[in-house]
Design an enzyme around this catalytic site. Structure first.
Site, PDB file in Angstrom:
ATOM      1  N   GLU A  39     -26.262  23.336 -26.264  1.00  0.00           N
ATOM      2  CA  GLU A  39     -27.685  23.262 -25.903  1.00  0.00           C
ATOM      3  C   GLU A  39     -27.887  22.427 -24.644  1.00  0.00           C
ATOM      4  OE1 GLU A  39     -29.605  25.176 -27.334  1.00  0.00           O
ATOM      5  OE2 GLU A  39     -28.786  25.534 -29.324  1.00  0.00           O
ATOM      6  N   GLY A  40     -28.852  22.845 -23.838  1.00  0.00           N
ATOM      7  CA  GLY A  40     -29.109  22.173 -22.558  1.00  0.00           C
ATOM      8  C   GLY A  40     -29.994  20.945 -22.688  1.00  0.00           C
ATOM      9  N   PHE A  41     -30.154  20.277 -21.575  1.00  0.00           N
ATOM     10  CA  PHE A  41     -30.892  19.009 -21.518  1.00  0.00           C
ATOM     11  C   PHE A  41     -32.326  19.140 -22.048  1.00  0.00           C
ATOM     12  CE2 PHE A  41     -33.397  15.782 -19.211  1.00  0.00           C
ATOM     13  CZ  PHE A  41     -32.638  14.657 -19.457  1.00  0.00           C
ATOM     14  N   ASN A  42     -32.988  20.210 -21.663  1.00  0.00           N
ATOM     15  CA  ASN A  42     -34.422  20.266 -21.953  1.00  0.00           C
ATOM     16  C   ASN A  42     -34.751  20.755 -23.351  1.00  0.00           C
ATOM     17  OD1 ASN A  42     -35.895  19.215 -19.547  1.00  0.00           O
ATOM     18  ND2 ASN A  42     -34.418  20.611 -18.586  1.00  0.00           N
ATOM     19  N   LEU A  71     -36.767  27.838  -9.834  1.00  0.00           N
ATOM     20  CA  LEU A  71     -36.053  29.120  -9.830  1.00  0.00           C
ATOM     21  C   LEU A  71     -34.713  28.931 -10.524  1.00  0.00           C
ATOM     22  CD1 LEU A  71     -36.098  32.024  -8.869  1.00  0.00           C
ATOM     23  CD2 LEU A  71     -35.105  31.275  -6.703  1.00  0.00           C
ATOM     24  N   ARG A  72     -34.688  29.399 -11.755  1.00  0.00           N
ATOM     25  CA  ARG A  72     -33.470  29.225 -12.567  1.00  0.00           C
ATOM     26  C   ARG A  72     -32.475  30.296 -12.174  1.00  0.00           C
ATOM     27  NH1 ARG A  72     -29.771  28.173 -15.550  1.00  0.00           N
ATOM     28  NH2 ARG A  72     -29.925  27.450 -17.726  1.00  0.00           N
ATOM     29  N   ASP A 107     -36.038  16.655  -9.543  1.00  0.00           N
ATOM     30  CA  ASP A 107     -36.635  17.971  -9.264  1.00  0.00           C
ATOM     31  C   ASP A 107     -37.867  18.200 -10.137  1.00  0.00           C
ATOM     32  OD1 ASP A 107     -35.030  18.901  -7.237  1.00  0.00           O
ATOM     33  OD2 ASP A 107     -33.737  20.124  -8.517  1.00  0.00           O
ATOM     34  N   PHE A 131     -36.494  24.169 -18.962  1.00  0.00           N
ATOM     35  CA  PHE A 131     -36.658  23.296 -17.788  1.00  0.00           C
ATOM     36  C   PHE A 131     -38.079  23.481 -17.238  1.00  0.00           C
ATOM     37  CE2 PHE A 131     -34.176  21.062 -14.424  1.00  0.00           C
ATOM     38  CZ  PHE A 131     -35.125  21.053 -13.406  1.00  0.00           C
TER      39      PHE A 131
HETATM   40  O1  GFB Z   1     -32.375  22.201 -19.164  1.00  0.00           O
HETATM   41  P1  GFB Z   1     -31.931  23.480 -19.669  1.00  0.00           P
HETATM   42  O2  GFB Z   1     -31.663  23.573 -21.080  1.00  0.00           O
HETATM   43  O3  GFB Z   1     -32.982  24.592 -19.250  1.00  0.00           O
HETATM   44  O4  GFB Z   1     -30.583  23.857 -18.933  1.00  0.00           O
HETATM   45  P2  GFB Z   1     -33.039  26.170 -19.535  1.00  0.00           P
HETATM   46  C1  GFB Z   1     -30.504  24.140 -17.592  1.00  0.00           C
HETATM   47  C2  GFB Z   1     -29.777  23.039 -16.848  1.00  0.00           C
HETATM   48  O5  GFB Z   1     -29.399  23.584 -15.562  1.00  0.00           O
HETATM   49  C3  GFB Z   1     -30.629  21.823 -16.538  1.00  0.00           C
HETATM   50  C4  GFB Z   1     -29.675  22.656 -14.545  1.00  0.00           C
HETATM   51  O6  GFB Z   1     -30.655  20.867 -17.534  1.00  0.00           O
HETATM   52  C5  GFB Z   1     -30.007  21.347 -15.245  1.00  0.00           C
HETATM   53  O7  GFB Z   1     -28.814  20.641 -15.488  1.00  0.00           O
HETATM   54  N1  GFB Z   1     -30.865  23.119 -13.805  1.00  0.00           N
HETATM   55  C6  GFB Z   1     -31.679  24.159 -14.088  1.00  0.00           C
HETATM   56  C7  GFB Z   1     -31.328  22.523 -12.709  1.00  0.00           C
HETATM   57  N2  GFB Z   1     -32.669  24.240 -13.188  1.00  0.00           N
HETATM   58  C8  GFB Z   1     -32.483  23.239 -12.314  1.00  0.00           C
HETATM   59  C9  GFB Z   1     -33.191  22.782 -11.161  1.00  0.00           C
HETATM   60  O8  GFB Z   1     -34.214  23.311 -10.755  1.00  0.00           O
HETATM   61  N3  GFB Z   1     -32.690  21.692 -10.531  1.00  0.00           N
HETATM   62  C10 GFB Z   1     -31.571  21.062 -10.958  1.00  0.00           C
HETATM   63  N4  GFB Z   1     -31.176  19.984 -10.278  1.00  0.00           N
HETATM   64  N5  GFB Z   1     -30.873  21.453 -12.036  1.00  0.00           N
HETATM   65  C11 GFB Z   1     -31.142  27.012 -21.166  1.00  0.00           C
HETATM   66  C12 GFB Z   1     -29.673  26.663 -21.209  1.00  0.00           C
HETATM   67  O9  GFB Z   1     -31.569  26.644 -19.885  1.00  0.00           O
HETATM   68  O10 GFB Z   1     -31.346  28.364 -21.312  1.00  0.00           O
HETATM   69  C13 GFB Z   1     -28.942  27.299 -22.314  1.00  0.00           C
HETATM   70  O11 GFB Z   1     -29.535  25.294 -21.382  1.00  0.00           O
HETATM   71  C14 GFB Z   1     -29.246  28.771 -22.408  1.00  0.00           C
HETATM   72  O12 GFB Z   1     -27.568  27.121 -22.109  1.00  0.00           O
HETATM   73  C15 GFB Z   1     -30.745  28.971 -22.434  1.00  0.00           C
HETATM   74  O13 GFB Z   1     -28.667  29.430 -21.314  1.00  0.00           O
HETATM   75  C16 GFB Z   1     -31.123  30.428 -22.446  1.00  0.00           C
HETATM   76  O14 GFB Z   1     -33.891  26.458 -20.703  1.00  0.00           O
HETATM   77  O15 GFB Z   1     -33.454  26.746 -18.233  1.00  0.00           O
END
Ligand code: GFB
Length: 441
Positions: free
Chosen positions: A47-50, A302-303, A383, A401
């Site tokens: 799982e990701g940060f958010n 922009l993901r 960001d 995010f």
């Molecule tokens: O945060 P997060 O869970 O969001 O995971 P999603 C995306 C990670 O990618 C962030 C990096 O925590 C950052 O480390 N990242 C994404 C970015 N966008 C940016 C940005 O604009 N700037 C920077 N500096 N870093 C989830 C994924 O992503 O989506 C899961 O964690 C899975 O693995 C799911 O793929 C569908 O919700 O976008």
């Protein structure tokens, strides 16, 4: 044995002087820790940060409520060290085992729920623990799992049950890497099928406490429990005032706030006063408002990365994203776009070429020292913060995010039309939009 374990005055003084860890012990009652229930939790490694931020809210709201119960008056929620996340690609940075204080203002969190960073938890354990054995005993660890079939006769019911029909062991990483912490020793490990909201965890904990408690004399002992795969647990009430209080208490660490504010000033000529956002020092003092103006720039989240492949049907190409941003810039009579993205350097170059008549701004650490200090997770927070102060925001479909930026802007007091916007796959087409979940005060 009070004599050998130190007097209350000595213990209290030592704690206050923050000279932990000490090779000495103090009795827990001296520190007011008698009867403390520590709840450790962890989230699946993929799982990701958010999403992890959202899981925190589920657990924090639960723990805050739990404090009202007599048995749990002294409950503490231990924040799991951040493992190196799958999206933190940069090499040469120390990105494993980060404390929550790297990202968040712990004082702010603590004014909502009784949380401890993992090292604070260890320090608290050492004060009264056994100096010769620096291990922390986790009485029960529960690995939560989904039920195979969620509906019974078409009805979703909150329930849980310990898994007894299949082997269950601590060995694998699933459930998160918390149990890899060298100090932890688990007494009893259980797999638990769990379906429902966080409130149901109280029953799970009470059952475990009852199993451990032989009689009234040890009812007040300190105990530690671990909940693994806590993302299985749902919110008690998603989006209500309690959710938003916990969310508002999740202020970012001041260092990160400062980096974002400096960048907004120098790269985007924006101050808190010019954007019409003056936050009180304490989140509790924030009041509803909808008049934030925002800096003279548009922010686009922009993901890219895994979304390009795994969500091809909804993720725009670079060209389609640039077309949509330029259309918005023209519509709002702006010339600057701040781009938050996990795009590769090559994709970024391509994007820059697509914006030749506009100004594209992107945040990157100004030095290696700053990169080392912020790490990938800190850069991502900067960001998000810069996006939070933009006049207009557009984000990526189904990205957590993006959702966290929506929330931040709701707290800061922007009007909803400037916030809840989603990229489409292509310019002009009709497309699915992210849900609108406005703030509740
Ligand atoms: O945060 P997060 O869970 O969001 O995971 P999603 C995306 C990670 O990618 C962030 C990096 O925590 C950052 O480390 N990242 C994404 C970015 N966008 C940016 C940005 O604009 N700037 C920077 N500096 N870093 C989830 C994924 O992503 O989506 C899961 O964690 C899975 O693995 C799911 O793929 C569908 O919700 O976008």
């Amino acid at each position: 044995n009070g004599a050998s374990r130190g007097s209350s005055a000595t213990c209290a003084k030592r704690v206050l002087q923050e000279i932990l860890p000490l090779p000495e012990t103090c009795p827990p009652e001296v520190l007011g820790l008698r009867g403390t229930v520590y709840i450790l939790y962890d989230v699946n490694i993929s799982e990701g940060f958010n999403l992890r931020r959202d899981v925190y809210i589920r657990v924090a709201v639960f723990v805050r409520r739990l404090q009202r119960r007599r048995r749990f008056r002294q409950v503490r929620l231990v924040l799991p060290p951040w493992p190196r996340l799958y999206h933190w690609h940069s090499q040469g940075l120390q990105q494993a085992g980060l404390p929550w204080s790297h990202f968040f203002d712990l004082d702010s969190l603590r004014r909502y729920a009784p949380v401890l960073d993992y090292d604070e938890f260890l320090a608290e354990q050492r004060i009264f623990g056994n100096p010769g054995a620096p291990l922390v005993h986790v009485a029960h660890a529960f690995r939560l799992q989904h039920y195979k079939v969620m509906l019974e006769h078409g009805i979703f019911r909150d329930k849980f049950e310990r898994v007894t029909d299949k082997p269950c062991s601590e060995g694998s990483l699933s459930g998160g890497p918390l149990l890899q912490q060298a100090e932890l020793r688990v007494g009893r490990f259980h797999c638990v099928r769990f379906q429902g909201s966080a409130g149901l965890l109280e029953k799970l904990l009470r059952e475990a406490i009852a199993e451990d408690t032989a009689g009234p004399e040890d009812a007040d002992d300190m105990r530690t429990y671990a909940l693994l795969s806590a993302e299985t647990v749902l919110h008690d009430h998603w989006g209500d005032e309690h959710f938003w209080q916990a969310r508002r208490s999740m202020r970012f660490a001041r260092r990160l706030d400062q980096v974002a504010a400096d960048f907004r000033l120098h790269a985007l000529a924006t101050t808190d006063a010019s954007v019409g956002v003056q936050r009180p020092a304490l989140w509790e003092l924030e009041r509803p408002k909808r008049d934030a103006k925002g800096g003279d720039y548009l922010c686009a989240h922009l993901r890219r990365g895994d979304f390009v492949r795994a969500r091809e049907a909804t993720t725009p190409t670079l060209k389609a994203a640039a077309q949509q941003i330029k259309q918005l810039l023209r519509a709002f009579n702006m010339t600057t776009v701040f781009l938050a993205t996990d795009a590769t350097p090559y994709e970024l170059m391509e994007l820059k070429e697509l914006f030749y008549r506009f100004r594209l701004v992107h945040f990157a650490p100004e030095s290696n020292a700053q990169r080392r200090a912020l790490k990938d997770g800190g850069v991502a927070v900067v960001d998000q913060l810069v996006c939070a102060y933009a006049r207009y925001f557009v984000g990526t479909y189904e990205s957590t995010f993006t959702y966290r930026i929506y929330e931040e802007r709701e707290i800061l007091g922007f009007n909803q039309a400037s916030t809840f916007n989603t990229f489409c796959k292509a310019l002009g087409g009709s497309c699915s939009r992210n849900a609108v979940w406005p703030i509740v005060w």
